[in-house]
Each structure stands twice: as C-alpha cells, then as structure tokens.
Scaffold this active site. Structure first.
Site, PDB file in Angstrom:
ATOM      1  N   HIS A  17    -115.645-109.691   2.374  1.00 19.98           N
ATOM      2  CA  HIS A  17    -116.535-108.527   2.268  1.00 19.98           C
ATOM      3  C   HIS A  17    -116.007-107.372   3.128  1.00 19.98           C
ATOM      4  CE1 HIS A  17    -119.764-111.729   1.361  1.00 19.98           C
ATOM      5  NE2 HIS A  17    -119.685-111.007   0.268  1.00 19.98           N
ATOM      6  N   LYS A  41    -134.908-116.941  -2.850  1.00 16.51           N
ATOM      7  CA  LYS A  41    -133.632-117.630  -2.650  1.00 16.51           C
ATOM      8  C   LYS A  41    -133.578-118.172  -1.231  1.00 16.51           C
ATOM      9  CE  LYS A  41    -128.754-116.735  -3.345  1.00 16.51           C
ATOM     10  NZ  LYS A  41    -127.731-115.691  -3.530  1.00 16.51           N
ATOM     11  N   ARG A  90    -112.556-111.565  -6.946  1.00 18.46           N
ATOM     12  CA  ARG A  90    -111.575-112.484  -6.360  1.00 18.46           C
ATOM     13  C   ARG A  90    -110.657-113.066  -7.422  1.00 18.46           C
ATOM     14  NH1 ARG A  90    -115.546-116.293  -3.274  1.00 18.46           N
ATOM     15  NH2 ARG A  90    -116.688-115.729  -5.144  1.00 18.46           N
ATOM     16  N   SER A 128    -118.808-117.328   1.001  1.00 20.80           N
ATOM     17  CA  SER A 128    -119.867-117.537   1.994  1.00 20.80           C
ATOM     18  C   SER A 128    -120.262-119.015   2.048  1.00 20.80           C
ATOM     19  CB  SER A 128    -121.090-116.681   1.647  1.00 20.80           C
ATOM     20  OG  SER A 128    -120.732-115.324   1.633  1.00 20.80           O
TER      21      SER A 128
HETATM   22  N1  COA Z   1    -113.889-111.727  -0.768  1.00 19.19           N
HETATM   23  C1  COA Z   1    -114.260-112.996  -0.617  1.00 19.19           C
HETATM   24  N2  COA Z   1    -115.429-113.461  -1.076  1.00 19.19           N
HETATM   25  C2  COA Z   1    -116.257-112.634  -1.693  1.00 19.19           C
HETATM   26  C3  COA Z   1    -115.924-111.296  -1.885  1.00 19.19           C
HETATM   27  C4  COA Z   1    -114.702-110.850  -1.384  1.00 19.19           C
HETATM   28  N3  COA Z   1    -114.312-109.601  -1.540  1.00 19.19           N
HETATM   29  N4  COA Z   1    -116.934-110.710  -2.550  1.00 19.19           N
HETATM   30  C5  COA Z   1    -117.855-111.653  -2.784  1.00 19.19           C
HETATM   31  N5  COA Z   1    -117.446-112.812  -2.258  1.00 19.19           N
HETATM   32  C6  COA Z   1    -118.165-114.098  -2.341  1.00 19.19           C
HETATM   33  C7  COA Z   1    -119.270-114.262  -1.376  1.00 19.19           C
HETATM   34  O1  COA Z   1    -118.808-114.821  -0.181  1.00 19.19           O
HETATM   35  C8  COA Z   1    -120.224-115.163  -2.119  1.00 19.19           C
HETATM   36  O2  COA Z   1    -119.837-116.519  -2.007  1.00 19.19           O
HETATM   37  P1  COA Z   1    -120.848-117.727  -2.407  1.00 19.19           P
HETATM   38  O3  COA Z   1    -120.988-117.690  -3.892  1.00 19.19           O
HETATM   39  O4  COA Z   1    -120.134-118.916  -1.915  1.00 19.19           O
HETATM   40  O5  COA Z   1    -122.136-117.475  -1.674  1.00 19.19           O
HETATM   41  C9  COA Z   1    -120.038-114.732  -3.554  1.00 19.19           C
HETATM   42  O6  COA Z   1    -118.757-114.134  -3.612  1.00 19.19           O
HETATM   43  C10 COA Z   1    -121.016-113.681  -4.015  1.00 19.19           C
HETATM   44  O7  COA Z   1    -121.781-113.192  -2.954  1.00 19.19           O
HETATM   45  P2  COA Z   1    -122.090-111.713  -2.613  1.00 19.19           P
HETATM   46  O8  COA Z   1    -120.882-110.850  -2.660  1.00 19.19           O
HETATM   47  O9  COA Z   1    -122.811-111.714  -1.299  1.00 19.19           O
HETATM   48  O10 COA Z   1    -122.965-111.211  -3.794  1.00 19.19           O
HETATM   49  P3  COA Z   1    -123.988-111.896  -4.756  1.00 19.19           P
HETATM   50  O11 COA Z   1    -123.244-112.350  -5.952  1.00 19.19           O
HETATM   51  O12 COA Z   1    -124.836-112.861  -4.052  1.00 19.19           O
HETATM   52  O13 COA Z   1    -124.831-110.571  -5.072  1.00 19.19           O
HETATM   53  C11 COA Z   1    -126.263-109.133  -6.342  1.00 19.19           C
HETATM   54  C12 COA Z   1    -125.433-110.398  -6.258  1.00 19.19           C
HETATM   55  C13 COA Z   1    -127.101-108.906  -5.100  1.00 19.19           C
HETATM   56  C14 COA Z   1    -125.341-107.930  -6.515  1.00 19.19           C
HETATM   57  C15 COA Z   1    -127.133-109.337  -7.600  1.00 19.19           C
HETATM   58  O14 COA Z   1    -127.751-110.603  -7.522  1.00 19.19           O
HETATM   59  C16 COA Z   1    -128.202-108.294  -7.776  1.00 19.19           C
HETATM   60  O15 COA Z   1    -127.915-107.138  -8.018  1.00 19.19           O
HETATM   61  N6  COA Z   1    -129.478-108.692  -7.667  1.00 19.19           N
HETATM   62  C17 COA Z   1    -130.609-107.806  -7.815  1.00 19.19           C
HETATM   63  C18 COA Z   1    -131.401-108.105  -9.092  1.00 19.19           C
HETATM   64  C19 COA Z   1    -130.830-107.357 -10.256  1.00 19.19           C
HETATM   65  O16 COA Z   1    -130.649-106.150 -10.257  1.00 19.19           O
HETATM   66  N7  COA Z   1    -130.578-108.090 -11.355  1.00 19.19           N
HETATM   67  C20 COA Z   1    -130.090-107.522 -12.584  1.00 19.19           C
HETATM   68  C21 COA Z   1    -128.578-107.555 -12.670  1.00 19.19           C
HETATM   69  S1  COA Z   1    -128.018-108.997 -13.514  1.00 19.19           S
END
Ligand code: COA
Length: 156
Positions: A17, A41, A90, A128
């Site tokens: 991140h 969650k 990724r 994560s």
């Molecule tokens: N390098 C390494 N790892 C990364 C990364 C990077 N650059 N970017 C993301 N990751 C990993 C994270 O560590 C995490 O790992 P995990 O799956 O083991 O937990 C995973 O990728 C994704 O996590 P994160 O980047 O924190 O994002 P998310 O996928 O949890 O976030 C939201 C999703 C918040 C963007 C999405 O759920 C959202 O917009 N929710 C709101 C509701 C909504 O609008 N819904 C309609 C759209 S479908």
C-alpha cells in the site's frame, strides 16, 4: 489541483500500500487514502487504528490525507469532489476482482474513472492476510509493513 482516492480495508496497511501511496502522491495534487469502515466485516484492527497507522506512516507525504468512509465508494468519491479512484494491481489473480469492481463503480457513477497502478515487483507477494498470519505465529514482518504497523502487530 487533481485529487485521487486510494480506497481499501488497510487491515493492516502494508509496504505494498505504501508503495502505491508514495508513487501516487508524486502524481496527484492531493491523495485521499480512504479506509472502509464496514462493521459487518471482522477486521483485526478497528477503523480508528487503521487510520492512525496510515497517518503515522504517511507523515512524510504532506499531500496525503487519511479519511474513512461507509457505504458506497462512488458516493464518497463524489462527496470529495474527485473523479479518480486509484487501485494497486498485483497479479493476474487481482485482475478479475478489480475488473468487476471497476465496472460496477462505472455503472454506478459513469463520471468516475478507476485507474490502476502496478505494484512494485518487491511487493507483489505481500498481502494483509499473510502479514496477519505471519505476525500471529511470531514470524518476522518488519520488512513488509511500515514501522507503525509493525509496532502494533508486535504488541498483539
Ligand atoms: N501491494 C500489496 N498488496 C496489496 C496492494 C499492493 N499495492 N494493494 C492491495 N493489496 C492487498 C491487501 O493487502 C489486501 O490483502 P488481503 O486480501 O490479504 O486482505 C488485498 O490486496 C485487498 O485489500 P485492500 O487494498 O485493503 O482493499 P480491499 O479490496 O479490501 O478494498 C474496497 C475494497 C474498500 C475498495 C471495496 O470493498 C469498496 O469500495 N467497498 C465499498 C462498497 C462499494 O462501493 N461497493 C460497490 C463496488 S463493487
């Protein structure tokens, strides 16, 4: 001044991140790191702690703001007056999930664009979940997360 939103769960934030935050803050006038507050969650860290860890880790980037949001991401983007959602990509495995989410957000808010930044090679394998698992079993995580995150994981 262009503003982009970098949304995620950040449970916890990792060097993956941070890599995106650092590179994006050099491109956009303002970068809003938006932490999803989803009480349904089960996260390891409450939203306040995730924001605190990000705030401490982003001290060196004056144009980075830490915020949290509930509900739809596109509604939050609209409320911030931005048309850019930034996501890190990724590997091929991320693509399907990201592709679907980007299309759904486009359907909900056609004026908002999702842009992808490829994660640096050295962070491609970091997630994560794996960080939480390694920390749980007492393994070394210092090289994969920013200092403020390592401190909190070690305390647990
Ligand atoms: N390098 C390494 N790892 C990364 C990364 C990077 N650059 N970017 C993301 N990751 C990993 C994270 O560590 C995490 O790992 P995990 O799956 O083991 O937990 C995973 O990728 C994704 O996590 P994160 O980047 O924190 O994002 P998310 O996928 O949890 O976030 C939201 C999703 C918040 C963007 C999405 O759920 C959202 O917009 N929710 C709101 C509701 C909504 O609008 N819904 C309609 C759209 S479908």
């Amino acid at each position: 001044m262009s503003t982009a939103i970098f949304p995620g769960s950040f449970d916890p934030p990792t060097n993956g991140h941070m890599d995106i935050i650092e590179r994006a803050s050099a491109i956009y006038g303002k970068l809003v790191v938006a932490v999803l507050n989803n009480p349904a969650k089960s996260n390891m860290f409450p939203v306040e702690t995730r924001m605190e860890m990000l705030r401490e880790s982003c001290k060196g980037f004056p144009n980075v703001e830490i915020a949290c949001f509930e509900g739809l991401l596109v509604d939050f983007a609209r409320s911030m007056g931005t048309k850019i959602i930034l996501r890190g990509l990724r590997a091929v495995t991320d693509f399907e999930y990201e592709f679907t989410m980007a299309l759904m957000n486009k359907k909900l808010a056609p004026e908002i664009e999702t842009l992808f930044m490829v994660t640096s090679a050295e962070n491609q394998f970091i997630s994560s979940s794996s960080i939480k698992e390694i920390a749980h079993f007492g393994g070394p995580i210092e090289d994969m997360v920013p200092g403020p995150v390592a401190e909190r994981l070690e305390k647990r």
